[in-house]
Design an enzyme around this catalytic site. Structure first.
Site, PDB file in Angstrom:
ATOM      1  N   LYS A 157       0.864  -1.179   0.000  1.00 35.55           N
ATOM      2  CA  LYS A 157       0.000   0.000   0.000  1.00 35.55           C
ATOM      3  C   LYS A 157       0.903   1.233   0.000  1.00 35.55           C
ATOM      4  O   LYS A 157       1.680   1.455   0.936  1.00 35.55           O
ATOM      5  CB  LYS A 157      -0.909   0.011   1.222  1.00 35.55           C
ATOM      6  CG  LYS A 157      -1.943   1.129   1.196  1.00 35.55           C
ATOM      7  CD  LYS A 157      -2.880   1.013   2.384  1.00 35.55           C
ATOM      8  CE  LYS A 157      -3.977   2.058   2.328  1.00 35.55           C
ATOM      9  NZ  LYS A 157      -4.865   1.977   3.515  1.00 35.55           N
ATOM     10  N   LYS A 163      -2.128  -1.656  -3.862  1.00 40.76           N
ATOM     11  CA  LYS A 163      -2.978  -0.466  -3.764  1.00 40.76           C
ATOM     12  C   LYS A 163      -2.109   0.779  -3.789  1.00 40.76           C
ATOM     13  O   LYS A 163      -1.184   0.873  -2.979  1.00 40.76           O
ATOM     14  CB  LYS A 163      -3.799  -0.517  -2.471  1.00 40.76           C
ATOM     15  CG  LYS A 163      -4.784   0.629  -2.325  1.00 40.76           C
ATOM     16  CD  LYS A 163      -5.591   0.491  -1.035  1.00 40.76           C
ATOM     17  CE  LYS A 163      -6.618   1.629  -0.920  1.00 40.76           C
ATOM     18  NZ  LYS A 163      -7.396   1.545   0.335  1.00 40.76           N
TER      19      LYS A 163
END
Length: 338
Positions: free
Chosen positions: A206, A260
């Site tokens: 992320k 992500k």
């Protein structure tokens, strides 16, 4: 017989790439990747109350829903063949505090949503996040003490929250907080509580991205955030570090891995799939979604074609599925195809 060899045949060695592209049936026959409803995970936003469907201004076409409306949406998603939902709460400000303590409440908004969906639509998966940002008064994913996000205390709390979410019926826990050791701690806590069948989809990479803005409006943290999240999210410049992070999650027991944001990090999707062999998912985040929507609204792009092309790009990059706010739109389109 007259020799009809063309100079192009000599240049290409009689290999012509366009032969397989000459007709619709040949293109379909040799297509390497296909997008199906099975590839889609639909993120939804839930708010307290009943009968509520509130549009999110920064995300055209996406709504905040009360639990009863989320149940109706889950039924529609299941009917379209979408295998799972990812739920995100926008809880009341009075319930948010420095430590995100409401994350541990058995009857909090996210857990009540899980119970309602699993009761009404047992054949759809529910994926829940244990990060603390929807529950904190400062908008960070962990516990903030003296200007620092404290790792170990946060890990202990999210492991406890994961057990509470599993007891509410969550099928997969997806920790997005990026604290060190969280996957292993969650796995141990789930197993100790008898939840060996609850999976972990790690937000393995992320990034500290600029693409999250509309999401923060959706869960009500945009105006709360103090500072930034660079001390725990990954620098967008660092691919090798991202792979090391993912490798640790694999060692700690992750069942699935997530990248992500999505489209700016297709290289990471490919590297993760090649390196680990686990199911890999991309999260097409709010900023990616909103850019397509805004450009389409202005007539600058064909929104439907771009939407489908970006999702297919994730498949080509090795992803087994995509979390996307386009999931319902795509599923409806796919349902109409022969």
């Amino acid at each position: 017989m007259t020799d009809k060899t063309n100079p192009v045949d000599l240049i290409t060695g009689h290999r012509r790439m366009r032969r397989n592209r000459k007709a619709d049936w040949t293109r379909r026959m040799v297509q390497e990747n296909r997008l199906t409803a099975d590839d889609l995970i639909w993120p939804i936003f839930v708010v307290p109350g009943s009968g509520i469907v509130v549009p999110i201004e920064a995300m055209p076409g996406v709504n905040r829903m009360s639990i009863d409306k989320a149940v109706e949406a889950a039924k529609e998603a299941a009917d379209l063949g979408i295998p799972a939902l990812a739920t995100f709460p926008n809880i009341e400000m009075r319930l948010r505090d420095e430590t995100g303590s409401n994350s541990l409440a058995a009857n909090n908004l996210i857990n009540e949503t899980t119970r309602a969906i699993k009761k009404a639509v047992p054949n759809i998966g529910v994926i829940t996040d244990v990060a603390l940002d929807p529950f904190t008064s400062h908008g960070h994913d962990g516990i903030l003490r003296n200007g620092e996000i404290v790792n170990d205390e946060t890990v202990a709390q999210i492991a406890r929250a994961a057990v509470v979410q599993a007891e509410a019926g969550a099928d997969i826990i997806a920790p997005s907080d990026m604290m060190d050791g969280r996957v292993g701690a969650i796995r141990r806590a789930l197993d100790a509580a008898g939840h060996q069948n609850v999976g972990i989809m790690s937000y393995a990479t992320k990034f500290a991205s600029a693409f999250y803005g509309p999401y923060r409006e959706a869960i009500g943290t945009g105006g709360l955030l103090k500072g930034d999240k660079k001390t725990y999210y990954i620098d967008p410049a660092n691919g090798t570090e991202a792979m090391r992070d993912a490798a640790l999650d694999v060692e700690e027991g992750a069942d699935m891995l997530m990248v992500k944001p999505g489209l700016p990090y297709l290289d990471i999707c490919w590297r993760m799939k090649e390196s680990f062999g686990l199911p890999v998912f991309a999260y097409q985040v709010s900023g990616e979604y909103t850019m397509i929507k805004a450009a389409a609204a202005n007539g600058w792009i064909d929104g439907e074609r771009v939407m489908l092309e970006t999702l297919l790009a994730f498949k080509r990059a090795g992803c087994d599925g995509i979390l996307s706010y386009f999931a319902m739109d795509v599923a409806r389109i796919l349902a109409k195809r022969p």
